[in-house]
Design an enzyme around this catalytic site. Structure first.
Site, mmCIF file in Angstrom:
data_model
loop_
_atom_site.group_PDB
_atom_site.id
_atom_site.type_symbol
_atom_site.label_atom_id
_atom_site.label_comp_id
_atom_site.label_asym_id
_atom_site.label_seq_id
_atom_site.Cartn_x
_atom_site.Cartn_y
_atom_site.Cartn_z
ATOM 1 N N GLY A 114 18.361 20.974 45.386
ATOM 2 C CA GLY A 114 18.236 21.921 44.267
ATOM 3 C C GLY A 114 18.712 21.297 42.973
ATOM 4 N N TYR A 173 19.791 38.031 50.295
ATOM 5 C CA TYR A 173 20.600 36.918 49.776
ATOM 6 C C TYR A 173 21.950 36.835 50.493
ATOM 7 C CZ TYR A 173 23.103 33.989 46.353
ATOM 8 O OH TYR A 173 23.827 32.986 45.749
HETATM 9 N N1 LIG Z 1 23.757 31.520 39.654
HETATM 10 C C1 LIG Z 1 24.693 32.222 40.291
HETATM 11 O O1 LIG Z 1 25.172 33.274 39.794
HETATM 12 C C2 LIG Z 1 25.218 31.759 41.617
HETATM 13 C C3 LIG Z 1 26.361 32.406 42.141
HETATM 14 C C4 LIG Z 1 26.862 32.009 43.367
HETATM 15 C C5 LIG Z 1 26.248 30.960 44.071
HETATM 16 N N2 LIG Z 1 25.144 30.353 43.547
HETATM 17 C C6 LIG Z 1 24.516 29.301 44.330
HETATM 18 O O2 LIG Z 1 24.371 28.144 43.540
HETATM 19 C C7 LIG Z 1 23.274 27.373 44.021
HETATM 20 C C8 LIG Z 1 22.435 26.887 42.846
HETATM 21 O O3 LIG Z 1 21.897 28.021 42.191
HETATM 22 P P1 LIG Z 1 21.572 28.056 40.620
HETATM 23 O O4 LIG Z 1 22.311 29.202 40.055
HETATM 24 O O5 LIG Z 1 21.708 26.713 40.003
HETATM 25 O O6 LIG Z 1 20.035 28.505 40.688
HETATM 26 P P2 LIG Z 1 18.709 27.838 40.099
HETATM 27 O O7 LIG Z 1 18.912 27.453 38.693
HETATM 28 O O8 LIG Z 1 17.627 28.791 40.434
HETATM 29 O O9 LIG Z 1 18.552 26.524 40.981
HETATM 30 C C9 LIG Z 1 18.220 26.577 42.336
HETATM 31 C C10 LIG Z 1 17.785 25.198 42.765
HETATM 32 O O10 LIG Z 1 17.351 25.255 44.141
HETATM 33 C C11 LIG Z 1 16.054 24.679 44.232
HETATM 34 N N3 LIG Z 1 15.297 25.310 45.296
HETATM 35 C C12 LIG Z 1 15.056 26.643 45.460
HETATM 36 N N4 LIG Z 1 14.244 26.837 46.504
HETATM 37 C C13 LIG Z 1 13.965 25.607 47.014
HETATM 38 C C14 LIG Z 1 13.174 25.163 48.096
HETATM 39 N N5 LIG Z 1 12.477 26.016 48.859
HETATM 40 N N6 LIG Z 1 13.114 23.830 48.362
HETATM 41 C C15 LIG Z 1 13.793 22.962 47.581
HETATM 42 N N7 LIG Z 1 14.569 23.327 46.538
HETATM 43 C C16 LIG Z 1 14.646 24.627 46.259
HETATM 44 C C17 LIG Z 1 15.427 24.915 42.870
HETATM 45 O O11 LIG Z 1 14.432 23.960 42.561
HETATM 46 P P3 LIG Z 1 12.849 24.186 42.594
HETATM 47 O O12 LIG Z 1 12.574 25.582 42.106
HETATM 48 O O13 LIG Z 1 12.348 23.103 41.716
HETATM 49 O O14 LIG Z 1 12.494 23.996 44.020
HETATM 50 C C18 LIG Z 1 16.610 24.692 41.944
HETATM 51 O O15 LIG Z 1 16.770 23.337 41.659
HETATM 52 C C19 LIG Z 1 22.517 28.264 45.017
HETATM 53 O O16 LIG Z 1 22.811 27.892 46.326
HETATM 54 C C20 LIG Z 1 23.085 29.648 44.743
HETATM 55 O O17 LIG Z 1 23.049 30.488 45.894
HETATM 56 C C21 LIG Z 1 24.629 30.723 42.336
#
Ligand SMILES: NC(=O)c1ccc[n+]([C@@H]2O[C@H](COP(=O)([O-])OP(=O)(O)OC[C@H]3O[C@@H](n4cnc5c(N)ncnc54)[C@H](OP(=O)(O)O)[C@@H]3O)[C@@H](O)[C@H]2O)c1
Length: 293
Positions: free
Chosen positions: A40, A183
């Site tokens: 990701g 989720y």
């Molecule tokens: N944002 C929050 O509030 C928050 C809070 C707690 C935990 N988190 C965790 O932090 C992590 C990163 O999230 P983020 O906030 O940075 O979200 P984000 O900006 O949406 O990034 C998610 C990343 O995961 C990749 N991804 C999603 N589905 C995929 C798939 N099927 N195969 C390969 N890559 C995939 C996306 O890339 P592509 O779309 O290019 O595939 C993107 O690079 C996640 O695990 C999330 O659960 C986030």
């Protein structure tokens, strides 16, 4: 690719999310020539982490679906004197994850596996009755993919006395919340798997870290409008926390105030369930969307 200036925190955000300093020369010393897998990497936290690691001399292996974004990131890493290789794959797809694993197994060594790729869905059950795929897809990316990657990488991580870092969510430690079934169930599933596997992973000389994050301002939360006004961390700040954990090898990292939420989730569980049910009934009534069974 231009790096956005880090968003300034409000006063409450400064209190909730104290700053973390990472000594750049210590980080470089620790990570030079290390091989780091970041899932990701194309957006949000993964992208910020990649940029932060770009000048450490580590070899970065970046995976996500959006090829153009990964290629731009690779060029940016190179312009900062770093080394990155990108692999475009949908980690929910069996063939694609298998070929990514084969690619990883052909590397000389793997020192860090940052499990960051994730998908979030906020949707009521009434709106999900014909959407079983939401549950299957979140399980596939938030649970099955990291289990498969961790199992495949463990022998290599063991050889290098490596480190697995799981980017988890604070919500898995709190009371379950309506609309978040897909989720929260999938993030909790991997968190639980990781915690069960941890003692065995440690006997293989592999370090583990679980990072429990509150809201982070990335595209993941942008569809949920109520979050616009809520305190949220910056992805750059989260990236510094991940770097800090890479250096310190601490096993658990969560906000200082999370114990209050964890305690309240236990003490007020019945009350909060009652309040939430009442609130949901009011919302559904007002929308005229009652499901009568
Ligand atoms: N944002 C929050 O509030 C928050 C809070 C707690 C935990 N988190 C965790 O932090 C992590 C990163 O999230 P983020 O906030 O940075 O979200 P984000 O900006 O949406 O990034 C998610 C990343 O995961 C990749 N991804 C999603 N589905 C995929 C798939 N099927 N195969 C390969 N890559 C995939 C996306 O890339 P592509 O779309 O290019 O595939 C993107 O690079 C996640 O695990 C999330 O659960 C986030």
């Amino acid at each position: 690719m231009t790096e956005n200036k880090e968003r300034k925190y409000s006063l409450i955000e400064k209190l909730l999310f104290p700053s973390v300093r990472v000594n750049a020369s210590k980080l470089t010393k620790a990570l030079v020539d290390k091989t780091i897998v970041i899932t990701g990497a194309s957006y949000g936290i993964g992208e910020s982490l990649t940029l932060q690691l770009a000048s450490t001399g580590a070899y970065l292996i970046l995976v996500a679906r959006t090829k153009d974004k990964l290629e731009a990131l690779k060029a940016e890493v190179a312009s900062r004197g770093g080394k990155a290789v990108v692999f475009a794959a949908d980690l929910r797809n069996e063939k694609e994850i298998d070929s990514f694993i084969q690619f990883l197994l052909h590397q000389n060594k793997i020192d860090y596996f940052i499990n960051n790729a994730g998908k979030s869905i906020r949707r009521s059950l009434l709106a999900s009755l014909d959407r079983y795929h939401d549950f299957a897809r979140t399980m596939a990316i938030n649970y099955e993919a990291p289990v498969k990657l961790a199992l495949s990488l463990l022998p290599k991580l063991s050889q290098s006395q490596g480190h697995i870092i799981n980017i988890s969510s604070l919500s898995v430690l709190m009371a379950p919340a309506p609309y978040w079934a897909a989720y929260q169930a999938s993030k909790t599933a991997f968190d639980q798997w990781f915690r069960c596997a941890m003692p065995e992973i440690h006997t293989m000389q592999v370090h583990t870290t679980s990072i429990y994050l509150p809201l982070v301002k990335t595209r993941m939360i942008s569809p949920t409008k109520i979050y616009d006004r809520m305190p949220a961390m910056n992805p750059e700040h989260v990236a510094r926390i991940i770097c800090h954990c890479m250096l310190t090898k601490r096993q658990v990292c969560k906000p200082w105030w999370s114990f209050l939420g964890e305690l309240a989730s236990v003490v007020f569980s019945k009350t909060s369930r009652r309040v939430l049910s009442c609130r949901l009934r009011t919302i559904q009534k007002s929308k005229g969307r009652f499901l009568l069974l």
